[in-house]
Design a protein around this motif. Structure first.
Motif, PDB file in Angstrom:
ATOM      1  N   HIS A  21      -5.036   1.341  10.774  1.00  0.00           N
ATOM      2  CA  HIS A  21      -6.347   0.695  10.942  1.00  0.00           C
ATOM      3  C   HIS A  21      -6.733   0.742  12.417  1.00  0.00           C
ATOM      4  O   HIS A  21      -7.281  -0.222  12.942  1.00  0.00           O
ATOM      5  N   GLU A  70       0.812  -1.221   0.000  1.00  0.00           N
ATOM      6  CA  GLU A  70       0.000   0.000   0.000  1.00  0.00           C
ATOM      7  C   GLU A  70       0.852   1.281   0.000  1.00  0.00           C
ATOM      8  O   GLU A  70       0.355   2.347   0.349  1.00  0.00           O
ATOM      9  N   HIS A 111      -0.577   5.605   7.377  1.00  0.00           N
ATOM     10  CA  HIS A 111      -1.802   4.862   7.086  1.00  0.00           C
ATOM     11  C   HIS A 111      -1.987   3.861   8.209  1.00  0.00           C
ATOM     12  O   HIS A 111      -1.036   3.165   8.586  1.00  0.00           O
ATOM     13  N   HIS A 161     -12.011   0.098   6.113  1.00  0.00           N
ATOM     14  CA  HIS A 161     -10.577  -0.189   6.030  1.00  0.00           C
ATOM     15  C   HIS A 161      -9.773   0.517   7.140  1.00  0.00           C
ATOM     16  O   HIS A 161      -9.136  -0.144   7.955  1.00  0.00           O
TER      17      HIS A 161
HETATM   18 MN    MN Z   1      -4.425  -0.728   4.986  1.00  0.00          MN
END
Ligand code: MN
Length: 269
Positions: A99, A78, A97, A166
């Motif tokens: 979660h 990613e 990034h 996500h």
């Molecule tokens: Mn991810």
């Protein structure tokens, strides 16, 4: 932002450990920083759980998220999230990034995440991005450059974007501001969820004027330094401090070496 490469790499690892220690990152998620002297490049650790990343794991990528020199390292699939945001936003120098469970209820329900306490002002307006809108059914990973570019468009001029079903991506002008926005963004999300659970009929939030005035104060050097020092202490207490970066030359040499350090054979007793 420090302009020494060794210093910036050290700070990247420290930021990563802070965000892991503050439960933003777990086995997954990643942090990057733009090259302080070449805006067309950025640094990010290789594919591994972020808390385990060392300075020697850091790779240098161009804004198409390709390594600038050959590497044996496996890279985060990613990583285009980072490269495409750096392309779209010259004012952004650090990206994470994640979660984090605190923000996922918002990514799942589509309920707007809004600043609900003073330190939450730093999230500002948080837009949503739904990969499905443009790309239909996918494996939910942001791996194609066009997917990363779409996410960067959804982020627009803002600093945090929620990714439906996500997680989230957060940007900063530097790593310390990024850490501040990311940690307090998660606290804000947890508090907003807790306030919703009170079911008093109304979840209060900062007015637009309060948000603007508070954000300007929180993003000044003193609060950011104060929070950074506190989080560094937490990393120290957890025994997670990265080894001090040596001189730049030494670091560069270390990065260019291959992955596995040679070990002396174990002596028999
Ligand atoms: Mn991810």
């Amino acid at each position: 932002m420090p302009d020494g490469i060794a210093e910036i790499l050290q700070q990247l690892i420290l930021t990563t450990r802070i965000l892991a220690n503050e439960k933003v990152l777990d086995a997954f998620g990643h942090v990057s920083v733009r090259h302080p002297r070449d805006p067309q490049r950025y640094f990010i650790p290789r594919h591994r759980a972020p808390e385990l990343a060392e300075i020697a794991d850091i790779v240098e990528l161009n804004l198409d998220s390709e390594p600038v020199r050959p590497t044996q390292f496996r890279l985060y699939s990613e990583r285009v999230i980072h490269g495409e945001i750096y392309k779209a936003r010259p004012d952004v120098n650090a990206v994470v990034h994640h979660h984090a469970h605190a923000v996922l209820p918002f990514a799942i329900s589509g309920r707007e995440l809004v600043p609900v306490f003073h330190l939450g002002a730093v999230i500002g307006k948080v837009p949503f991005w739904d990969q499905r809108d443009e790309f239909g059914d996918t494996n939910m990973l942001v791996v194609k450059p066009e997917e990363g570019a779409s996410l960067a468009r959804a982020l627009g001029p803002h600093w945090m974007v929620l990714m439906r079903r996500h997680g989230a991506t957060v940007a900063g002008t530097d790593l310390r501001q990024l850490a501040f926005r990311t940690v307090f963004g998660c606290h804000n999300a947890a508090l907003q969820s807790a306030a919703i659970a009170h079911d008093t009929g109304r979840v209060d939030q900062l007015s637009a004027g309060e948000q603007e005035l508070t954000e300007a104060g929180q993003l000044s050097p003193r609060p950011i330094e104060r929070a950074w020092d506190y989080w560094v202490r937490q990393v120290e207490k957890a025994g997670l401090m990265p080894a001090k970066a040596k001189r730049r030359a030494a670091t560069a040499a270390k990065i260019s070496r291959t992955t596995a350090p040679k070990r002396k054979p174990k002596k028999r007793r």
